[in-house]
Motif scaffolding. Structure first.
Motif, PDB file in Angstrom:
ATOM      1  N   THR A 299       0.858  -1.180   0.000  1.00  0.00           N
ATOM      2  CA  THR A 299       0.000   0.000   0.000  1.00  0.00           C
ATOM      3  C   THR A 299       0.897   1.234   0.000  1.00  0.00           C
ATOM      4  OG1 THR A 299      -1.740  -1.131   1.262  1.00  0.00           O
ATOM      5  CG2 THR A 299      -1.793   1.279   1.236  1.00  0.00           C
ATOM      6  N   ILE A 300       0.818   2.045  -1.046  1.00  0.00           N
ATOM      7  CA  ILE A 300       1.659   3.231  -1.174  1.00  0.00           C
ATOM      8  C   ILE A 300       0.806   4.490  -1.061  1.00  0.00           C
ATOM      9  CG2 ILE A 300       3.225   4.519  -2.683  1.00  0.00           C
ATOM     10  CD1 ILE A 300       4.413   1.936  -1.580  1.00  0.00           C
ATOM     11  N   ILE A 301       1.235   5.384  -0.169  1.00  0.00           N
ATOM     12  CA  ILE A 301       0.555   6.654   0.044  1.00  0.00           C
ATOM     13  C   ILE A 301       1.291   7.731  -0.759  1.00  0.00           C
ATOM     14  CG2 ILE A 301      -0.110   8.369   1.774  1.00  0.00           C
ATOM     15  CD1 ILE A 301      -0.017   5.933   3.786  1.00  0.00           C
ATOM     16  N   PRO A 302       0.618   8.444  -1.672  1.00  0.00           N
ATOM     17  CA  PRO A 302       1.296   9.368  -2.588  1.00  0.00           C
ATOM     18  C   PRO A 302       2.080  10.484  -1.893  1.00  0.00           C
ATOM     19  CG  PRO A 302      -0.964   8.971  -3.285  1.00  0.00           C
ATOM     20  CD  PRO A 302      -0.837   8.392  -1.910  1.00  0.00           C
ATOM     21  N   SER A 303       3.185  10.899  -2.505  1.00  0.00           N
ATOM     22  CA  SER A 303       3.944  12.079  -2.093  1.00  0.00           C
ATOM     23  C   SER A 303       3.804  13.122  -3.191  1.00  0.00           C
ATOM     24  CB  SER A 303       5.423  11.731  -1.894  1.00  0.00           C
ATOM     25  OG  SER A 303       5.604  10.876  -0.782  1.00  0.00           O
ATOM     26  N   VAL A 304       3.560  14.370  -2.793  1.00  0.00           N
ATOM     27  CA  VAL A 304       3.333  15.423  -3.793  1.00  0.00           C
ATOM     28  C   VAL A 304       4.190  16.653  -3.479  1.00  0.00           C
ATOM     29  CG1 VAL A 304       0.971  14.647  -4.201  1.00  0.00           C
ATOM     30  CG2 VAL A 304       1.389  16.433  -2.515  1.00  0.00           C
ATOM     31  N   LEU A 305       4.374  17.500  -4.487  1.00  0.00           N
ATOM     32  CA  LEU A 305       5.140  18.735  -4.345  1.00  0.00           C
ATOM     33  C   LEU A 305       4.328  19.755  -3.547  1.00  0.00           C
ATOM     34  CD1 LEU A 305       7.686  20.395  -5.194  1.00  0.00           C
ATOM     35  CD2 LEU A 305       6.320  21.198  -7.155  1.00  0.00           C
ATOM     36  N   ILE A 306       4.971  20.346  -2.531  1.00  0.00           N
ATOM     37  CA  ILE A 306       4.355  21.404  -1.733  1.00  0.00           C
ATOM     38  C   ILE A 306       4.994  22.729  -2.131  1.00  0.00           C
ATOM     39  CG2 ILE A 306       3.939  22.295   0.589  1.00  0.00           C
ATOM     40  CD1 ILE A 306       4.324  19.427   1.637  1.00  0.00           C
ATOM     41  N   THR A 307       4.183  23.682  -2.562  1.00  0.00           N
ATOM     42  CA  THR A 307       4.644  25.029  -2.902  1.00  0.00           C
ATOM     43  C   THR A 307       3.760  26.043  -2.183  1.00  0.00           C
ATOM     44  OG1 THR A 307       3.211  25.192  -4.837  1.00  0.00           O
ATOM     45  CG2 THR A 307       5.413  24.236  -5.180  1.00  0.00           C
ATOM     46  N   LYS A 308       4.039  27.307  -2.399  1.00  0.00           N
ATOM     47  CA  LYS A 308       3.248  28.349  -1.744  1.00  0.00           C
ATOM     48  C   LYS A 308       1.771  28.256  -2.122  1.00  0.00           C
ATOM     49  CE  LYS A 308       3.496  33.206  -0.461  1.00  0.00           C
ATOM     50  NZ  LYS A 308       4.291  34.439  -0.530  1.00  0.00           N
ATOM     51  N   GLU A 309       1.504  27.783  -3.333  1.00  0.00           N
ATOM     52  CA  GLU A 309       0.138  27.703  -3.823  1.00  0.00           C
ATOM     53  C   GLU A 309      -0.721  26.694  -3.066  1.00  0.00           C
ATOM     54  OE1 GLU A 309       2.319  30.104  -6.230  1.00  0.00           O
ATOM     55  OE2 GLU A 309       2.839  27.997  -5.834  1.00  0.00           O
ATOM     56  N   ASN A 310      -0.128  25.597  -2.609  1.00  0.00           N
ATOM     57  CA  ASN A 310      -0.916  24.556  -1.924  1.00  0.00           C
ATOM     58  C   ASN A 310      -0.459  24.287  -0.494  1.00  0.00           C
ATOM     59  OD1 ASN A 310       1.483  23.216  -2.387  1.00  0.00           O
ATOM     60  ND2 ASN A 310       0.563  21.386  -3.284  1.00  0.00           N
ATOM     61  N   ALA A 311       0.480  25.080   0.014  1.00  0.00           N
ATOM     62  CA  ALA A 311       1.074  24.817   1.335  1.00  0.00           C
ATOM     63  C   ALA A 311       0.037  24.781   2.447  1.00  0.00           C
ATOM     64  CB  ALA A 311       2.144  25.865   1.645  1.00  0.00           C
ATOM     65  N   LYS A 312      -1.001  25.613   2.344  1.00  0.00           N
ATOM     66  CA  LYS A 312      -2.018  25.653   3.399  1.00  0.00           C
ATOM     67  C   LYS A 312      -2.699  24.305   3.592  1.00  0.00           C
ATOM     68  CE  LYS A 312      -5.865  27.293   0.498  1.00  0.00           C
ATOM     69  NZ  LYS A 312      -5.151  27.064  -0.780  1.00  0.00           N
ATOM     70  N   ASP A 313      -2.751  23.497   2.531  1.00  0.00           N
ATOM     71  CA  ASP A 313      -3.383  22.179   2.625  1.00  0.00           C
ATOM     72  C   ASP A 313      -2.532  21.179   3.403  1.00  0.00           C
ATOM     73  OD1 ASP A 313      -5.446  23.175   1.034  1.00  0.00           O
ATOM     74  OD2 ASP A 313      -4.455  22.558  -0.825  1.00  0.00           O
ATOM     75  N   PHE A 314      -1.254  21.510   3.626  1.00  0.00           N
ATOM     76  CA  PHE A 314      -0.335  20.598   4.307  1.00  0.00           C
ATOM     77  C   PHE A 314       0.137  21.157   5.652  1.00  0.00           C
ATOM     78  CE2 PHE A 314      -0.111  19.704  -0.198  1.00  0.00           C
ATOM     79  CZ  PHE A 314      -0.148  18.326  -0.245  1.00  0.00           C
ATOM     80  N   TYR A 315      -0.451  22.273   6.048  1.00  0.00           N
ATOM     81  CA  TYR A 315      -0.034  22.917   7.297  1.00  0.00           C
ATOM     82  C   TYR A 315      -0.957  22.505   8.440  1.00  0.00           C
ATOM     83  CZ  TYR A 315       1.307  26.533  10.650  1.00  0.00           C
ATOM     84  OH  TYR A 315       1.748  27.196  11.775  1.00  0.00           O
ATOM     85  N   HIS A 316      -0.383  21.795   9.432  1.00  0.00           N
ATOM     86  CA  HIS A 316      -1.144  21.298  10.581  1.00  0.00           C
ATOM     87  C   HIS A 316      -0.453  21.798  11.855  1.00  0.00           C
ATOM     88  CE1 HIS A 316      -3.264  18.810   7.700  1.00  0.00           C
ATOM     89  NE2 HIS A 316      -2.119  18.302   7.307  1.00  0.00           N
ATOM     90  N   PRO A 317      -0.794  23.002  12.313  1.00  0.00           N
ATOM     91  CA  PRO A 317      -0.069  23.625  13.434  1.00  0.00           C
ATOM     92  C   PRO A 317      -0.135  22.859  14.738  1.00  0.00           C
ATOM     93  CG  PRO A 317      -2.074  24.846  12.894  1.00  0.00           C
ATOM     94  CD  PRO A 317      -1.875  23.866  11.794  1.00  0.00           C
ATOM     95  N   ASN A 318      -1.157  22.024  14.948  1.00  0.00           N
ATOM     96  CA  ASN A 318      -1.285  21.283  16.199  1.00  0.00           C
ATOM     97  C   ASN A 318      -0.567  19.943  16.188  1.00  0.00           C
ATOM     98  OD1 ASN A 318      -2.912  23.304  17.352  1.00  0.00           O
ATOM     99  ND2 ASN A 318      -4.735  22.473  16.368  1.00  0.00           N
ATOM    100  N   SER A 319      -0.042  19.572  15.046  1.00  0.00           N
ATOM    101  CA  SER A 319       0.690  18.299  14.920  1.00  0.00           C
ATOM    102  C   SER A 319       2.078  18.434  15.544  1.00  0.00           C
ATOM    103  CB  SER A 319       0.820  17.933  13.443  1.00  0.00           C
ATOM    104  OG  SER A 319       1.749  16.882  13.263  1.00  0.00           O
ATOM    105  N   PRO A 320       2.621  17.348  16.093  1.00  0.00           N
ATOM    106  CA  PRO A 320       3.972  17.408  16.631  1.00  0.00           C
ATOM    107  C   PRO A 320       5.027  17.502  15.542  1.00  0.00           C
ATOM    108  CG  PRO A 320       3.159  15.185  16.753  1.00  0.00           C
ATOM    109  CD  PRO A 320       1.998  16.024  16.319  1.00  0.00           C
ATOM    110  N   PHE A 321       4.622  17.262  14.288  1.00  0.00           N
ATOM    111  CA  PHE A 321       5.585  17.310  13.172  1.00  0.00           C
ATOM    112  C   PHE A 321       5.071  18.278  12.114  1.00  0.00           C
ATOM    113  CE2 PHE A 321       7.016  15.776   8.963  1.00  0.00           C
ATOM    114  CZ  PHE A 321       8.375  15.887   9.132  1.00  0.00           C
TER     115      PHE A 321
END
Length: 321
Positions: A299-321
């Motif tokens: 089972t492979i979970i996709p990796s994608v490019l993060i840029t300024k345009e989509n960064a908000k979708d990957f920002y989780h301030p409450n996560s430890p990482f």
């Protein structure tokens, strides 16, 4: 035979059948061991957080599930813990994030040989017959995406150095994918690629060595956001201004925030690789085994490019990482 006698006989048969079924019901209980590295850097902090969250959520949801989590500071300690999980805790299922691939292959195989169902996460084993299933992020994309970005940003010409993780199958996949892209750009020169163990301090030392040996470096692929922190510290101390790109990896919240805010012109992109896949691996394994089922081999979970345009979708301030 009288009606009363027949009823007694039927009752005896039913009782015997029920008794015979009890061991089978007991065997349906899943005693799941989870073996992961200790918190040596922030990504592992995320792994530990999501593993414990999975235990909390899944044990609450499934009364026939017990999860035991063990964390190890090194490969020998993890091997010993695997033996304890098998012989003392008597697990019948295992989710393991190997500290190292080669060193943990035999210990995991021994757990499987004793009848446990084995799901390997992220860092693969050197012999896949030691596992039943494999769950990971897309390590080929993890190496390919940074290479493509660096080549494009440098206009196909420049000097690059790389910092690798720990000697594992996934690190090999990433480096192979990175190199494959660079082969298509002969004017991009990879000066060196050394292991820095996904660790800030080790990355700092490796980068110091690079900065001493190489007078011009256009881009550094750190292959992990924690290592990127060590890279940036070494660059700052050396007062080097030739490095145009520092590309980390995994989408740590501090790195994603930097991309969002545009605070550092050297850090404009990242590649996703969330530690939450350990939660997914535990959940998938536990629920499959409770049903007596198996997972897909891979089972492979996709990796994608993060840029300024989509960064908000990957920002989780409450996560430890």
């Amino acid at each position: 035979m009288t009606t009363f006698t027949r009823r007694l006989a039927l009752t005896a048969v039913a009782t015997a059948a029920l008794a015979a079924s009890l061991p089978a019901l007991a065997a349906d209980k899943v005693n799941l061991g989870v073996s992961i590295p200790a918190v040596t850097h922030s990504f592992m902090g995320g792994i530990n957080y999501w593993a414990n969250q999975a235990k909390k959520d899944l044990e609450k949801e499934h009364k026939d599930l017990k999860i035991t989590i063990k964390t190890a500071a090194n490969a020998p300690e993890q091997a010993n813990q695997l033996q304890d999980l098998s012989t003392v805790t008597k697990i019948n299922a295992l989710v393991v994030f190997p500290f190292e691939s080669a060193a943990l292959t035999k210990p995991v195989a021994q757990v499987k040989a004793k009848g446990a169902y084995v799901t390997v996460v992220d860092r693969g084993l050197t012999d896949t017959s030691a596992q039943d299933a494999y769950v990971a992020g897309d390590n080929t994309a993890f190496g390919k995406i940074p290479a493509e970005y660096i080549v494009k940003q440098l206009g196909g010409k420049g000097n690059v150095v790389a910092l690798r993780g720990i000697a594992t199958t996934l690190d090999n996949e990433r480096m192979d994918a990175f190199n494959a892209v660079l082969k298509g750009s002969p004017d991009i020169k990879l000066l060196d690629a050394k292991y820095a163990n996904w660790n800030r301090d080790d990355a700092f030392k490796v980068t110091q060595d690079y900065l001493t040996r190489f007078k011009n470096i256009d881009a550094i692929w750190a292959a992990d956001d924690d290592m990127a922190v060590g890279v940036l510290k070494a660059i700052s101390q050396a007062k080097r201004d030739d490095i145009k790109i520092v590309f980390g990896g995994a989408g740590a919240k501090h790195m994603v925030k930097t991309i969002m805010d545009g605070k550092d012109k050297r850090i404009t992109a990242d590649v996703s690789y969330s530690p939450k896949f350990i939660y997914d691996a535990i959940k998938l394994t536990a629920e499959a085994r409770l049903k007596g089922e198996k997972l897909p081999a891979t089972t492979i979970i996709p990796s994608v490019l993060i840029t300024k345009e989509n960064a908000k979708d990957f920002y989780h301030p409450n996560s430890p990482f």
